[in-house]
Write an enzyme that holds these catalytic residues in place. Structure first.
Site, mmCIF file in Angstrom:
data_model
loop_
_atom_site.group_PDB
_atom_site.id
_atom_site.type_symbol
_atom_site.label_atom_id
_atom_site.label_comp_id
_atom_site.label_asym_id
_atom_site.label_seq_id
_atom_site.Cartn_x
_atom_site.Cartn_y
_atom_site.Cartn_z
ATOM 1 C CB CYS A 162 -0.377 2.470 4.368
ATOM 2 S SG CYS A 162 -2.108 1.453 3.749
ATOM 3 C CG ASP A 163 3.363 0.989 4.318
ATOM 4 O OD1 ASP A 163 2.941 1.827 4.946
ATOM 5 O OD2 ASP A 163 3.565 -0.263 4.330
ATOM 6 C CB CYS A 218 -0.945 0.133 1.541
ATOM 7 S SG CYS A 218 -1.787 1.638 1.726
HETATM 8 P P1 FAD Z 1 -9.769 -6.740 7.922
HETATM 9 O O1 FAD Z 1 -8.543 -5.585 8.624
HETATM 10 O O2 FAD Z 1 -9.055 -7.321 6.612
HETATM 11 O O3 FAD Z 1 -10.023 -7.041 8.610
HETATM 12 C C1 FAD Z 1 -11.705 -8.586 8.238
HETATM 13 C C2 FAD Z 1 -11.113 -9.327 9.212
HETATM 14 O O4 FAD Z 1 -12.358 -10.916 9.673
HETATM 15 C C3 FAD Z 1 -9.874 -10.274 10.544
HETATM 16 O O5 FAD Z 1 -9.413 -9.744 11.400
HETATM 17 C C4 FAD Z 1 -9.944 -11.800 9.181
HETATM 18 O O6 FAD Z 1 -9.765 -12.721 10.754
HETATM 19 C C5 FAD Z 1 -11.893 -11.701 9.692
HETATM 20 N N1 FAD Z 1 -11.781 -13.250 9.239
HETATM 21 C C6 FAD Z 1 -11.696 -13.458 7.722
HETATM 22 N N2 FAD Z 1 -12.865 -13.759 7.182
HETATM 23 C C7 FAD Z 1 -13.257 -14.661 8.871
HETATM 24 C C8 FAD Z 1 -13.967 -15.710 8.332
HETATM 25 N N3 FAD Z 1 -14.456 -16.635 7.677
HETATM 26 N N4 FAD Z 1 -14.492 -16.170 9.929
HETATM 27 C C9 FAD Z 1 -14.599 -14.786 10.998
HETATM 28 N N5 FAD Z 1 -13.706 -13.611 10.494
HETATM 29 C C10 FAD Z 1 -13.367 -13.625 9.402
HETATM 30 N N6 FAD Z 1 -4.598 1.142 5.865
HETATM 31 C C11 FAD Z 1 -4.026 2.622 6.376
HETATM 32 O O7 FAD Z 1 -4.820 2.919 6.770
HETATM 33 N N7 FAD Z 1 -3.172 3.218 6.868
HETATM 34 C C12 FAD Z 1 -2.011 2.363 6.769
HETATM 35 O O8 FAD Z 1 -0.867 2.258 7.283
HETATM 36 C C13 FAD Z 1 -2.522 0.677 6.486
HETATM 37 N N8 FAD Z 1 -1.333 -0.035 6.748
HETATM 38 C C14 FAD Z 1 -1.627 -1.285 6.099
HETATM 39 C C15 FAD Z 1 -0.091 -2.437 6.336
HETATM 40 C C16 FAD Z 1 -0.789 -3.783 5.871
HETATM 41 C C17 FAD Z 1 0.656 -4.984 5.823
HETATM 42 C C18 FAD Z 1 -1.963 -3.790 5.329
HETATM 43 C C19 FAD Z 1 -1.943 -5.865 5.331
HETATM 44 C C20 FAD Z 1 -2.853 -3.620 5.879
HETATM 45 C C21 FAD Z 1 -2.528 -1.974 5.797
HETATM 46 N N9 FAD Z 1 -3.205 -1.425 5.595
HETATM 47 C C22 FAD Z 1 -3.422 0.628 6.152
HETATM 48 C C23 FAD Z 1 -4.737 -1.073 4.698
HETATM 49 C C24 FAD Z 1 -5.810 -0.957 6.244
HETATM 50 O O9 FAD Z 1 -5.547 -3.007 7.661
HETATM 51 C C25 FAD Z 1 -7.008 -2.156 6.127
HETATM 52 O O10 FAD Z 1 -7.722 -1.395 4.916
HETATM 53 C C26 FAD Z 1 -7.685 -2.269 6.725
HETATM 54 O O11 FAD Z 1 -7.543 -2.700 7.956
HETATM 55 C C27 FAD Z 1 -9.311 -2.534 6.275
HETATM 56 O O12 FAD Z 1 -10.038 -3.440 7.439
HETATM 57 P P2 FAD Z 1 -11.780 -4.325 7.351
HETATM 58 O O13 FAD Z 1 -12.331 -4.111 8.617
HETATM 59 O O14 FAD Z 1 -12.062 -4.180 6.133
HETATM 60 O O15 FAD Z 1 -10.631 -5.656 7.091
#
Ligand code: FAD
Length: 312
Positions: free
Chosen positions: A136-137, A133
């Site tokens: 992000c970074d 990303c």
């Molecule tokens: P997610 O964070 O993907 O959460 C989904 C959750 O659902 C997970 O905990 C997973 O375990 C759970 N899950 C999935 N399937 C199932 C199932 N079948 N049953 C039960 N649980 C399940 N964004 C920023 O704004 N700033 C940053 O600096 C940044 N840095 C990042 C660095 C990295 C390495 C990564 C990978 C991402 C980064 N992002 C950053 C992006 C950010 O993390 C995501 O946009 C955000 O986390 C999305 O949130 P979400 O809740 O939609 O999904």
């Protein structure tokens, strides 16, 4: 029968949990297969969440989110959901432990994951110099040289974005041709900060306790090996949305999804199925940022409250 099931405990799910419980829904269960927090817990630093001045690790950043939700009565079921179905007005949440929980409404926040390449060093330095990303970074590499791996639209667009803060961007791709749109390729090629390294593959990502220090690449035409001294590599080789739980026994999805599998929602995070909402990285056109996922989660919860009120 529970009032609201939230599936996934990342920023979208936790934010939905906070707004739903504080908004007066009595029986709200968060199904999260691991510890809540989501993808960001894999990052060593986050510094773009508004109002949080310190640069903290993703794990530390997400810790208070769950504490805050649990204080308002959110229940956490630490179990993986295998399928969500709808029968009549209500939903059934099928979990891997064989249990089935009935729910009046559901918010899907299972997020997604950037595809990994399996390159040596990728896992070791994931979130410590290996990024997926640029928004992000990118700023962590201000005035530094970085590498970008990939040949699609995202790779080229992110490479162009990185030139706004980085000194130089090495664009590594295994072919001489790119899959990106011609106009994007043209923009990238006319950007003097981008050096195209094709046809090259990344052999290894090297580093130490401080993170990435170099990337070893191999030219697939003449087998020449080169080591790029860069503190960061951005990898864009695809993205998987975690939508498997929506797949029904007949092979159809429970609600409408686009060609990439992202759930189609309107601005209220409503899907085409009554009582079913989706928020965060799982939804169409998600900006894939914590602040956006959190906003989506709040919106979805407010809509779920209205839905439950009007279906008493
Ligand atoms: P997610 O964070 O993907 O959460 C989904 C959750 O659902 C997970 O905990 C997973 O375990 C759970 N899950 C999935 N399937 C199932 C199932 N079948 N049953 C039960 N649980 C399940 N964004 C920023 O704004 N700033 C940053 O600096 C940044 N840095 C990042 C660095 C990295 C390495 C990564 C990978 C991402 C980064 N992002 C950053 C992006 C950010 O993390 C995501 O946009 C955000 O986390 C999305 O949130 P979400 O809740 O939609 O999904």
């Amino acid at each position: 029968m529970i009032d609201l099931a939230i599936i996934g405990g990342g920023p979208a799910g936790l934010s939905a949990g906070l707004y739903a419980t504080r908004g007066g829904i009595k029986n709200v269960v968060l199904f999260e297969k691991g510890m809540p927090g989501g993808q960001i817990t894999g990052s060593s630093e986050i510094e773009n969440y508004p109002g949080v001045k310190e640069v903290v690790s993703g794990l530390d950043f997400m810790q208070p989110w769950q504490e805050q939700c649990f204080r308002f009565g959110l229940k956490h079921e630490m179990t993986e959901v295998s399928q969500v179905t709808k029968e009549g007005k209500n939903f059934k949440i099928h979990t891997n432990d064989g249990k089935v929980t009935e729910a009046k409404s559901v918010i899907i926040t299972t997020g997604g994951r950037p595809k990994r390449t399996g390159i040596k060093g990728e896992s070791e330095f994931w979130g410590k110099g290996v990024s997926t990303c640029a928004t992000c970074d990118g700023f962590f590499y201000k005035n530094k040289e970085v590498a970008v791996l990939g040949g699609g639209d995202t790779a080229l667009e992110e490479a162009i974005f990185l030139t706004k803060m980085c000194k130089k961007v090495y664009l590594i791709h295994r072919r001489n041709e790119f899959r990106a749109a011609p106009i994007t390729i043209e923009h990238a090629k006319s950007n003097e900060k981008i050096e195209f390294l094709t046809p090259n593959v990344v052999e290894e990502i090297k580093g130490d306790q401080n993170g990435v220090s170099s990337v070893v690449i191999k030219n697939t035409q003449n087998n020449e090996i080169k080591e790029l001294k860069v503190p960061g590599i951005f990898i864009f080789v695809g993205y998987d949305v975690n939508n498997a739980i929506l797949k029904q026994d007949n092979g159809n999805m429970l609600c409408e999804c686009d060609q990439y599998g992202s759930v189609i929602v309107d601005l209220s995070m409503k899907t085409n199925i009554e009582g079913l909402f989706a928020a965060g990285d799982i939804r169409i056109k998600a900006p894939k940022q914590v602040v956006c996922a959190a906003g989506d989660g709040a919106t979805a919860a407010l809509e779920a409250i209205s839905y439950l009120d009007s279906h008493k």
